[in-house]
Design an enzyme around this catalytic site. Structure first.
Site, PDB file in Angstrom:
ATOM      1  N   TYR A 178      41.632  37.841  39.634  1.00 43.90           N
ATOM      2  CA  TYR A 178      40.752  37.529  40.754  1.00 43.90           C
ATOM      3  C   TYR A 178      39.824  36.384  40.344  1.00 43.90           C
ATOM      4  O   TYR A 178      39.555  36.177  39.159  1.00 43.90           O
ATOM      5  CB  TYR A 178      39.944  38.802  41.087  1.00 43.90           C
ATOM      6  CG  TYR A 178      38.977  38.678  42.224  1.00 43.90           C
ATOM      7  CD1 TYR A 178      39.432  38.528  43.538  1.00 43.90           C
ATOM      8  CD2 TYR A 178      37.602  38.724  42.003  1.00 43.90           C
ATOM      9  CE1 TYR A 178      38.532  38.426  44.591  1.00 43.90           C
ATOM     10  CE2 TYR A 178      36.702  38.626  43.041  1.00 43.90           C
ATOM     11  CZ  TYR A 178      37.168  38.464  44.335  1.00 43.90           C
ATOM     12  OH  TYR A 178      36.275  38.361  45.365  1.00 43.90           O
TER      13      TYR A 178
ATOM     14  N   THR B  55      36.754  35.701  40.045  1.00 46.97           N
ATOM     15  CA  THR B  55      35.590  35.827  39.151  1.00 46.97           C
ATOM     16  C   THR B  55      35.938  36.408  37.785  1.00 46.97           C
ATOM     17  O   THR B  55      35.060  36.553  36.942  1.00 46.97           O
ATOM     18  CB  THR B  55      34.518  36.753  39.763  1.00 46.97           C
ATOM     19  OG1 THR B  55      35.103  38.050  39.910  1.00 46.97           O
ATOM     20  CG2 THR B  55      34.029  36.245  41.110  1.00 46.97           C
ATOM     21  N   LYS B  56      37.171  36.767  37.548  1.00 45.89           N
ATOM     22  CA  LYS B  56      37.517  37.435  36.292  1.00 45.89           C
ATOM     23  C   LYS B  56      37.671  36.411  35.162  1.00 45.89           C
ATOM     24  O   LYS B  56      37.494  35.227  35.369  1.00 45.89           O
ATOM     25  CB  LYS B  56      38.767  38.288  36.485  1.00 45.89           C
ATOM     26  CG  LYS B  56      38.583  39.371  37.570  1.00 45.89           C
ATOM     27  CD  LYS B  56      37.692  40.549  37.133  1.00 45.89           C
ATOM     28  CE  LYS B  56      37.118  41.382  38.245  1.00 45.89           C
ATOM     29  NZ  LYS B  56      38.016  42.198  39.011  1.00 45.89           N
ATOM     30  N   THR B  57      38.027  36.875  33.955  1.00 45.77           N
ATOM     31  CA  THR B  57      37.963  35.984  32.785  1.00 45.77           C
ATOM     32  C   THR B  57      39.030  34.912  32.774  1.00 45.77           C
ATOM     33  O   THR B  57      38.925  33.940  32.040  1.00 45.77           O
ATOM     34  CB  THR B  57      38.045  36.790  31.475  1.00 45.77           C
ATOM     35  OG1 THR B  57      39.276  37.525  31.481  1.00 45.77           O
ATOM     36  CG2 THR B  57      36.878  37.762  31.349  1.00 45.77           C
TER      37      THR B  57
END
Ligand SMILES: *Cc1c(COP(=O)(O)O)cnc(C)c1O
Length: 368
Positions: free
Chosen positions: A173, A175-177
């Site tokens: 997604y 906003t993930k790393t």
């Protein structure tokens, strides 16, 4: 403005996307396979299945574990609703559990949640700190599905998160790393049976290699074995993911250096910092804790400085859907207190030193 998150998309990601868009194959195909192979290699795991979200990966894994009506699945309450909703998709019961001071499901909390009908336990590597699943196994020794949405690349006792349980779900997604261009996920497992079932169910319950029905020599004949789902990842997304995966350590190092600066600046200043262990934290989130009576004011104050923040998470037992299942406020005191104290600060790879300084000064000013 310093947003809560800004993805780090470089020229390699853009070139990879353009290459796929200029080719004659956009959806699941060679890039998706390459992404799966690279991911499996990176983690040291037998099977990696690219899907269009971590939610899809969690759903496919529970299905492959055989979860169905009458079964209980343990989910920590301090998480995103994806963990609980997938249990509902399969007609099973969500059994919520509290967490420890580190925000993680521990042996003590698990022991209280286990029932004779427990089929799967779903620990969440909250913020990017790994759950010690070996310690949980001493309480209950059935299948563990890791929610690793926050935890690439994290470790526990020198083992990669994602290889600790029986299957794991990663999220790409926005906003993930790392991201595959906004939405995406990966299901990993060492079990050939789980991989086989999930591979079929992620694409309409169709047996073997159905994606290549249109190529020269492609197999037009296929067989529908089950009522499956439409969870495959496109080649466009996979190409972006491959480019991000190559930068995983670089992106991690930048987040880790921001975490180190926050730690140094907040030490001794009445602001609780994230718990650290010897294990590698992925630094998906940097969650500070302040007194509950000032938490909302601090968030507003940071917003007036143009600083974006978030709160992870509003416990599931405070949500109307889970309250209709019988949960209420007060059920999980530790998770509810952590929630009331928590603020997630910006921690994204391309933050400048000046931006980190701005956040630090604004937090110190807002808290005092
Ligand atoms: C983001 C997230 C998910 C869901 O990931 P998607 O890829 O958006 O489906 C699941 N669990 C946790 C803890 C998350 O933060």
């Amino acid at each position: 403005m310093i947003p809560f998150h800004r993805p780090s998309i470089g020229k390699d990601e853009i070139a990879a996307a353009v290459e796929v868009l200029s080719s004659d194959w956009l959806t699941t195909g060679p890039r998706a396979q390459e992404f799966e192979n690279a991911f499996a290699l990176r983690l040291g795991v037998g099977y990696a299945l690219a899907v269009n979200s971590a939610t899809a990966a969690l759903h496919l894994a529970l299905d492959a574990f055989g979860v169905g009506p009458g079964d209980d699945v343990v989910v920590p309450t301090l998480t995103f609703t994806a963990c609980g909703e997938v249990v509902n998709y399969l007609g099973a019961n969500v059994v919520l559990a509290d967490v420890g001071e580190d925000g993680l499901l521990g042996p003590e909390q698990l022991a209280k949640a286990i029932t004779p009908k427990t089929k799967v336990v779903m620990p969440v590597h909250y913020a990017g700190l790994g759950v010690d699943i070996d310690a949980l196994r001493r309480v209950w020794d059935g299948p563990y599905l890791e929610d690793a949405a926050h935890a690439l690349p994290a470790t526990v006792n020198d083992h990669n998160v994602g290889t600790l349980g029986d299957a794991a779900a990663f999220s790409f997604y926005a906003t993930k790393t790392m991201t595959t261009g906004g939405e995406g996920g990966m299901l990993v497992t060492n079990s050939p049976d789980i991989a086989k079932r999930a591979r079929m169910m992620r694409l309409h319950g169709i047996s073997s290699d159905a994606w290549n029905r249109y190529g020269a020599g492609g197999k037009w004949r296929y067989s529908v074995e089950e009522a499956g789902y439409k969870y495959n990842l496109t080649d466009l997304a996979a190409a972006i993911g491959l480019a991000q995966l190559k930068r995983l350590d670089e992106l991690w190092a930048k987040r880790a250096s921001i975490a180190a600066r926050y730690d140094g600046a907040f030490r001794g200043k009445g602001i609780d910092r994230p718990i650290r262990r010897e294990d590698q934290h992925s630094w998906h989130l940097y969650v500070i804790r302040v007194e509950p009576d000032i938490r909302d004011a601090v968030i507003l104050n940071l917003a007036t400085h143009g600083i974006g923040t978030s709160v992870h998470f509003i416990p599931l037992n405070l949500m109307p859907y889970y309250q209709r299942l019988g949960y209420s406020e007060g059920d999980f005191p530790v998770a509810e207190r952590l929630y009331s104290e928590s603020i997630s600060l910006p921690i994204w790879p391309d933050m400048t030193e000046a931006q980190v300084t701005t956040v630090i000064n604004a937090v110190l000013e807002a808290v005092h």
